[in-house]
Design a protein around this motif. Structure first.
Motif, PDB file in Angstrom:
ATOM      1  N   LEU A 145       2.129 -13.808  -2.987  1.00  0.00           N
ATOM      2  CA  LEU A 145       1.288 -12.640  -3.277  1.00  0.00           C
ATOM      3  C   LEU A 145       2.055 -11.331  -3.410  1.00  0.00           C
ATOM      4  O   LEU A 145       1.671 -10.471  -4.199  1.00  0.00           O
ATOM      5  N   GLN A 146       3.120 -11.132  -2.653  1.00  0.00           N
ATOM      6  CA  GLN A 146       3.786  -9.816  -2.693  1.00  0.00           C
ATOM      7  C   GLN A 146       4.314  -9.493  -4.100  1.00  0.00           C
ATOM      8  O   GLN A 146       3.945  -8.472  -4.691  1.00  0.00           O
ATOM      9  N   GLY A 147       5.119 -10.408  -4.628  1.00  0.00           N
ATOM     10  CA  GLY A 147       5.692 -10.164  -5.950  1.00  0.00           C
ATOM     11  C   GLY A 147       4.625 -10.111  -7.022  1.00  0.00           C
ATOM     12  O   GLY A 147       4.644  -9.244  -7.916  1.00  0.00           O
ATOM     13  N   LEU A 148       3.645 -11.037  -6.888  1.00  0.00           N
ATOM     14  CA  LEU A 148       2.566 -11.099  -7.877  1.00  0.00           C
ATOM     15  C   LEU A 148       1.736  -9.816  -7.853  1.00  0.00           C
ATOM     16  O   LEU A 148       1.378  -9.262  -8.904  1.00  0.00           O
ATOM     17  N   THR A 149       1.448  -9.328  -6.659  1.00  0.00           N
ATOM     18  CA  THR A 149       0.641  -8.102  -6.520  1.00  0.00           C
ATOM     19  C   THR A 149       1.373  -6.904  -7.125  1.00  0.00           C
ATOM     20  O   THR A 149       0.785  -6.120  -7.870  1.00  0.00           O
ATOM     21  N   VAL A 150       2.652  -6.794  -6.793  1.00  0.00           N
ATOM     22  CA  VAL A 150       3.415  -5.640  -7.304  1.00  0.00           C
ATOM     23  C   VAL A 150       3.471  -5.679  -8.832  1.00  0.00           C
ATOM     24  O   VAL A 150       3.199  -4.673  -9.512  1.00  0.00           O
ATOM     25  N   ALA A 151       3.768  -6.867  -9.371  1.00  0.00           N
ATOM     26  CA  ALA A 151       3.847  -6.990 -10.833  1.00  0.00           C
ATOM     27  C   ALA A 151       2.483  -6.685 -11.455  1.00  0.00           C
ATOM     28  O   ALA A 151       2.386  -5.966 -12.466  1.00  0.00           O
ATOM     29  N   PHE A 152       1.426  -7.218 -10.841  1.00  0.00           N
ATOM     30  CA  PHE A 152       0.086  -6.997 -11.380  1.00  0.00           C
ATOM     31  C   PHE A 152      -0.289  -5.517 -11.324  1.00  0.00           C
ATOM     32  O   PHE A 152      -0.854  -4.970 -12.275  1.00  0.00           O
TER      33      PHE A 152
ATOM     34  N   LEU B 153       6.741   0.970  -6.110  1.00  0.00           N
ATOM     35  CA  LEU B 153       6.475  -0.355  -6.678  1.00  0.00           C
ATOM     36  C   LEU B 153       7.739  -0.944  -7.295  1.00  0.00           C
ATOM     37  O   LEU B 153       7.976  -2.148  -7.220  1.00  0.00           O
ATOM     38  N   GLY B 154       8.560  -0.068  -7.904  1.00  0.00           N
ATOM     39  CA  GLY B 154       9.798  -0.526  -8.538  1.00  0.00           C
ATOM     40  C   GLY B 154      10.748  -1.125  -7.523  1.00  0.00           C
ATOM     41  O   GLY B 154      11.325  -2.197  -7.737  1.00  0.00           O
ATOM     42  N   SER B 155      10.917  -0.440  -6.385  1.00  0.00           N
ATOM     43  CA  SER B 155      11.854  -0.963  -5.375  1.00  0.00           C
ATOM     44  C   SER B 155      11.295  -2.216  -4.704  1.00  0.00           C
ATOM     45  O   SER B 155      12.041  -3.123  -4.338  1.00  0.00           O
ATOM     46  N   LEU B 156       9.961  -2.291  -4.579  1.00  0.00           N
ATOM     47  CA  LEU B 156       9.358  -3.494  -3.994  1.00  0.00           C
ATOM     48  C   LEU B 156       9.569  -4.706  -4.899  1.00  0.00           C
ATOM     49  O   LEU B 156       9.815  -5.804  -4.434  1.00  0.00           O
TER      50      LEU B 156
ATOM     51  N   MET C 121       4.803   6.773 -14.224  1.00  0.00           N
ATOM     52  CA  MET C 121       4.683   5.495 -13.498  1.00  0.00           C
ATOM     53  C   MET C 121       5.754   4.516 -13.983  1.00  0.00           C
ATOM     54  O   MET C 121       6.446   3.877 -13.196  1.00  0.00           O
ATOM     55  N   PHE C 122       5.860   4.435 -15.304  1.00  0.00           N
ATOM     56  CA  PHE C 122       6.790   3.477 -15.900  1.00  0.00           C
ATOM     57  C   PHE C 122       8.238   3.820 -15.533  1.00  0.00           C
ATOM     58  O   PHE C 122       9.009   2.960 -15.093  1.00  0.00           O
ATOM     59  N   LEU C 123       8.569   5.112 -15.702  1.00  0.00           N
ATOM     60  CA  LEU C 123       9.955   5.527 -15.424  1.00  0.00           C
ATOM     61  C   LEU C 123      10.282   5.358 -13.943  1.00  0.00           C
ATOM     62  O   LEU C 123      11.371   4.908 -13.581  1.00  0.00           O
ATOM     63  N   GLN C 124       9.314   5.708 -13.104  1.00  0.00           N
ATOM     64  CA  GLN C 124       9.498   5.585 -11.659  1.00  0.00           C
ATOM     65  C   GLN C 124       9.805   4.139 -11.280  1.00  0.00           C
ATOM     66  O   GLN C 124      10.761   3.852 -10.564  1.00  0.00           O
ATOM     67  N   CYS C 125       8.984   3.235 -11.799  1.00  0.00           N
ATOM     68  CA  CYS C 125       9.173   1.810 -11.465  1.00  0.00           C
ATOM     69  C   CYS C 125      10.501   1.309 -12.039  1.00  0.00           C
ATOM     70  O   CYS C 125      11.243   0.579 -11.364  1.00  0.00           O
ATOM     71  N   SER C 126      10.800   1.721 -13.273  1.00  0.00           N
ATOM     72  CA  SER C 126      12.032   1.235 -13.919  1.00  0.00           C
ATOM     73  C   SER C 126      13.260   1.731 -13.174  1.00  0.00           C
ATOM     74  O   SER C 126      14.171   0.947 -12.866  1.00  0.00           O
ATOM     75  N   VAL C 127      13.299   3.019 -12.880  1.00  0.00           N
ATOM     76  CA  VAL C 127      14.488   3.589 -12.224  1.00  0.00           C
ATOM     77  C   VAL C 127      14.647   2.990 -10.825  1.00  0.00           C
ATOM     78  O   VAL C 127      15.753   2.602 -10.427  1.00  0.00           O
ATOM     79  N   ASP C 128      13.540   2.892 -10.100  1.00  0.00           N
ATOM     80  CA  ASP C 128      13.624   2.327  -8.748  1.00  0.00           C
ATOM     81  C   ASP C 128      14.074   0.871  -8.781  1.00  0.00           C
ATOM     82  O   ASP C 128      14.803   0.406  -7.908  1.00  0.00           O
ATOM     83  N   PHE C 129      13.614   0.160  -9.796  1.00  0.00           N
ATOM     84  CA  PHE C 129      14.020  -1.237  -9.928  1.00  0.00           C
ATOM     85  C   PHE C 129      15.532  -1.315 -10.175  1.00  0.00           C
ATOM     86  O   PHE C 129      16.245  -2.083  -9.536  1.00  0.00           O
ATOM     87  N   ILE C 130      15.974  -0.462 -11.116  1.00  0.00           N
ATOM     88  CA  ILE C 130      17.410  -0.464 -11.450  1.00  0.00           C
ATOM     89  C   ILE C 130      18.231  -0.133 -10.199  1.00  0.00           C
ATOM     90  O   ILE C 130      19.218  -0.794  -9.873  1.00  0.00           O
TER      91      ILE C 130
ATOM     92  N   ILE D  86       0.854  -1.207   0.000  1.00  0.00           N
ATOM     93  CA  ILE D  86       0.000   0.000   0.000  1.00  0.00           C
ATOM     94  C   ILE D  86       0.879   1.244   0.000  1.00  0.00           C
ATOM     95  O   ILE D  86       0.668   2.192  -0.781  1.00  0.00           O
ATOM     96  N   ASN D  87       1.884   1.215   0.842  1.00  0.00           N
ATOM     97  CA  ASN D  87       2.819   2.347   0.947  1.00  0.00           C
ATOM     98  C   ASN D  87       3.516   2.589  -0.398  1.00  0.00           C
ATOM     99  O   ASN D  87       3.573   3.719  -0.902  1.00  0.00           O
ATOM    100  N   GLY D  88       4.010   1.519  -0.992  1.00  0.00           N
ATOM    101  CA  GLY D  88       4.730   1.631  -2.267  1.00  0.00           C
ATOM    102  C   GLY D  88       3.820   2.122  -3.384  1.00  0.00           C
ATOM    103  O   GLY D  88       4.207   2.967  -4.195  1.00  0.00           O
ATOM    104  N   PHE D  89       2.597   1.617  -3.409  1.00  0.00           N
ATOM    105  CA  PHE D  89       1.667   2.011  -4.467  1.00  0.00           C
ATOM    106  C   PHE D  89       1.289   3.491  -4.325  1.00  0.00           C
ATOM    107  O   PHE D  89       1.293   4.243  -5.305  1.00  0.00           O
ATOM    108  N   ILE D  90       0.987   3.893  -3.078  1.00  0.00           N
ATOM    109  CA  ILE D  90       0.608   5.301  -2.858  1.00  0.00           C
ATOM    110  C   ILE D  90       1.777   6.224  -3.207  1.00  0.00           C
ATOM    111  O   ILE D  90       1.594   7.259  -3.845  1.00  0.00           O
ATOM    112  N   ASN D  91       2.984   5.843  -2.783  1.00  0.00           N
ATOM    113  CA  ASN D  91       4.163   6.666  -3.110  1.00  0.00           C
ATOM    114  C   ASN D  91       4.352   6.799  -4.616  1.00  0.00           C
ATOM    115  O   ASN D  91       4.584   7.893  -5.131  1.00  0.00           O
ATOM    116  N   THR D  92       4.225   5.670  -5.323  1.00  0.00           N
ATOM    117  CA  THR D  92       4.409   5.703  -6.782  1.00  0.00           C
ATOM    118  C   THR D  92       3.363   6.597  -7.433  1.00  0.00           C
ATOM    119  O   THR D  92       3.663   7.423  -8.297  1.00  0.00           O
TER     120      THR D  92
END
Lengths: 290, 499
Positions: free
Chosen positions: A261-268, A227-230, A200-209, A47-53
């Motif tokens: 569920l955690q990984g699946l939820t974030v990816a979904f 969401l990217g860091s999660l 959204m896309f850039l945020q998730c991509s950069v955080d993932f990287i 929830i925290n990650g989604f709201i932040n993103t």
């Protein structure tokens, strides 16, 4: 003769309205499922990650619009004076930003922000959010500037612009009220929907990287959870690997929805949000025949 | 003479666009259809001809579906035998085919065109016409007038085919939608002469949709023998979407034109408002202002307080260009003028116009109301942002609009989007927006565009009133007959190109 439909029915029957409902419905459905089957700390992290993103993406939309608007007015002003050196300097700067791949630019921007956080120069989370959004907006802004300048160019080629000017209407009113507000807000809103998707896309991509460790200067501790860091966390990665496992072991599939569920939820969440934003943008363009 | 009547309704997404009862078609007669722009003349003619798209629109003709109208033997026959000349020649021509190929496409193939082209271009030189026929149409080439004549040539080829066909008793329906909009009077008259000569050989049904009321004088002066076969009709509005077809009295127009005008009162003190030096250059062309139609006597364009001046020139010479130079939109070379005491040359800074002229000393009405107005704004918003000393109150605005709009001006009209007004209403709004400024000089570029006869009279009366109050008006119009009658000879100037 056709009869007019109620506005809500009309909205939902369009592609954009339908996908907005699908997105909201999916979020609620997922929220309920996770509430029932996901452990509490992971649920709160998501929830925290989604709201932040979401918050950073929305802030980016606002900053992108504001920065693009200021730059467009500056271009128009500098382009209409006799000495055009200011215009050329501004064009050079914009093209410089354009020449840097967005993801690379934002990555370096985040490294700078993380350095500030580490040095204790950013007092609160809100300032970090704002700086992250401004950084992202700086690299998305050229697309919106192009749109705004195209709209001005279109109307200045018609008698429209001159007919208003010779009546003594100020050119700032013509640009801001007559061109942007009255004749371009649909185009601008459509662009902002895609800016939201890009953010959204850039945020998730950069955080993932960042989170998988490409940068040693920045890590998930220094920047807010998104969401990217999660997605880059070890347990999420294992959840994603579990999806691959079902290809050779289909009987394992039901367990994905309870044990991974955690990984699946974030990816979904990332996929459904990007897909919905894309479809909303297309539907909105179709509705208004852009 | 057989008269057919059609009840036509056109609607889209539940909103009625236009409805009419008894829309007439006079078999083998000539019908002139007048009416303000945007009232539905073209839509009704296209619907009847079978051109409308019935997937987006709901069309009923004589209470039958559009599909059954399209399959009606009458519709099938007119499509076989006739032609429709569209209002906008540019959109009619295919940019990927040469003019020659388009003139010989489909049913036009095998019909001789040389005589038609020679007549419409008034040349016997094959080479001059060949040069034009090999062109792929572009927005700027051939010129608007040439494109219009190409479409007319297509129609004449179909007419020739009809004349050559054996008598069959089948109906025809040749529609000319604003066929002379881009032609000056000489070419307009040539078109009419050719059309009527062919009509005399074998009559066919002609509908000419036009705003050019001076065509009436041409008919009465040079084609009087056809009067028996000519119908003058006018489309007028009954309510928001319903229109009616009335008889238009040509006598009313001719009497109005013949009526002596009261000689405009001269202001006791001669106060120059605008003086433009006669020679100037722009876009590599040298232009000059003359006092006589033979263009021998150069004269500065002088407009005093309370003067109404008419600038005359053939289409494409640069009347609008001069207006735009005066208003600082274009920059000329070797240009000099004095406007309300301010001396202006081609070296004056552009900021001079925005700081001292636009909306303060001079205003201009552009010729295309559709382009000049913000169609997304409401009627009320059209008057916002103007540099007025006092922002007009609701009642001021209503009074101002009443000068050119009939009936009580209600709130719903003020809140109406400009896009939903008819072409004539837009043109009147376009005029009123500039007139409210009360500037010393007002330049009006084709102020009668798209207006019906009632509105033409109203506009001219209003302009005369502004002149009498001390306003100075510069008129640019192709409607020579009306303005030559309305303006004293001494106030008519001629623009020409210096070779």
């Amino acid at each position: 003769m056709k009869t007019a439909r109620p506005p809500l029915v009309k909205f939902v029957s369009g592609k954009d309205g339908r996908w907005l409902c699908i997105w909201i419905g999916a979020l609620f459905g997922l929220g309920i499922w996770d509430y029932l089957f996901l452990n509490r700390p992971a649920f709160e992290r998501i929830i925290n990650g989604f709201i932040n993103t979401l918050f950073i993406a929305l802030l980016s939309v606002g900053f992108t619009l504001a920065m693009a608007w200021i730059m467009t007015l500056a271009f128009h002003r500098l382009g209409s004076v006799k000495k055009r050196s200011g215009f050329y300097v501004l064009s050079f700067l914009l093209n410089l930003i354009r020449s840097i791949p967005q993801i690379v630019g934002i990555l370096f921007g985040y490294i700078g922000i993380a350095a500030l956080v580490t040095a204790g120069l950013l007092p609160g989370k809100a300032i970090t959010f704002i700086l992250m959004s401004i950084c992202m907006s700086g690299f998305i802004m050229p697309e919106v500037i192009d749109l705004l300048r195209e709209r001005i160019d279109h109307y200045t080629k018609l008698d429209f612009f001159n007919a208003l000017r010779v009546c003594g209407v100020s050119q700032w009113r013509i640009i801001n009220f007559d061109i942007f507000w009255k004749n371009s807000r649909i185009h601008i809103l459509n662009k902002l929907i895609s800016v939201f998707g890009s953010a959204m896309f850039l945020q998730c991509s950069v955080d993932f990287i960042i989170s998988v460790g490409l940068s040693s200067d920045v890590n998930a501790v220094t920047l807010p959870t998104t969401l990217g860091s999660l997605l880059a966390k070890m347990d999420s990665k294992q959840d994603i690997l579990a999806i691959g496992n079902t290809l050779t072991n289909p009987a394992y599939m039901p367990q994905l929805f309870f044990q991974h569920l955690q990984g699946l939820t974030v990816a979904f969440l990332i996929v459904i949000t990007l897909l919905a934003v894309y479809q909303i943008s297309c539907g909105y363009a179709e509705r208004h025949r852009l | 003479m057989n008269r057919r009547g059609f009840d036509i309704s056109v609607a889209t997404a539940g909103r009625s666009i236009v409805r009419v009862s008894g829309y007439p078609v006079f078999d083998n007669c000539i019908t002139f259809l007048f009416g303000e722009s945007g009232i539905g003349k073209s839509v009704l003619s296209k619907a009847l001809y079978g051109f409308m798209n019935n997937t987006d629109l709901q069309i009923e003709i004589n209470n039958n579906s559009y599909g059954s109208h399209l399959n009606d033997p009458w519709t099938q026959a007119i499509k076989r035998n006739s032609f429709f000349v569209f209002q906008e020649p540019s959109s009619h021509l295919n940019p990927l085919m040469t003019i020659s190929d388009q003139l010989n496409e489909g049913s036009l193939a095998g019909i001789h065109e040389e005589d038609i082209l020679s007549w419409l271009w008034q040349t016997s030189s094959d080479a001059a016409i060949r040069k034009l026929l090999d062109v792929f149409p572009k927005p700027y080439r051939p010129s608007g007038g040439e494109k219009q004549r190409i479409l007319l040539a297509m129609a004449f080829k179909r007419i020739d085919a009809w004349i050559a066909s054996p008598p069959s008793g089948e109906p025809t329906y040749f529609v000319f939608d604003e066929p002379t909009g881009s032609l000056d009077n000489t070419f307009r008259n040539l078109f009419l002469e050719l059309l009527f000569n062919k009509y005399a050989v074998k009559p066919f049904t002609i509908v000419i949709i036009t705003h050019d009321y001076s065509i009436i004088s041409e008919i009465y002066n040079r084609h009087r023998q056809l009067i028996e076969r000519v119908h003058f009709k006018e489309l007028s509005r009954l309510d928001e979407d319903e229109v009616t077809v009335n008889d238009f009295s040509p006598g009313e127009y001719l009497d109005w034109l013949a009526a002596p005008r009261p000689h405009p009162s001269k202001h006791l003190v001669v106060e120059p408002v605008l003086e433009v030096q006669p020679r100037f250059s722009i876009f590599g062309r040298r232009l000059a202002i003359y006092a006589d139609s033979q263009r021998t006597r150069l004269q500065p364009l002088l407009i005093n307080k309370g003067d109404m001046v008419y600038l005359k020139a053939p289409s494409g010479i640069g009347k609008t260009t001069l207006a735009k130079i005066i208003m600082g939109i274009y920059r000329a070379e070797r240009f000099s003028m004095a406007l309300d005491g301010i001396s202006i040359t081609d070296r004056s800074p552009m900021s001079l116009w925005s700081s001292s002229i636009w909306g303060k000393r001079a205003g201009m009405v552009f010729q295309h109301a559709d382009e000049s107005l913000n169609l997304a704004s409401t009627v009320r918003e059209t008057f916002k942002g103007l540099p007025l000393k006092k922002h007009p109150s609701e009642s001021d605005l209503v009074n101002h609009l009443t000068e050119l709009f009939d009936g009580p001006i209600v709130d719903s009209f003020l809140r109406k989007k400009v896009a939903y007004l008819s072409g004539g209403q837009k043109q009147r709004l376009n005029l009123l927006r500039t007139l409210i400024l009360g500037t010393d000089l007002i330049i009006l570029d084709e102020p009668l565009n798209g207006l019906d006869f009632t509105s033409v009279k109203k506009v001219l009366d209003l302009l005369d009133e502004k002149r009498a109050q001390g306003g100075s008006l510069l008129m640019i119009s192709h409607n020579e007959e009306i303005f030559e009658h309305f303006i004293d000879e001494e106030n008519i100037y001629y623009l020409g190109v210096i070779e």
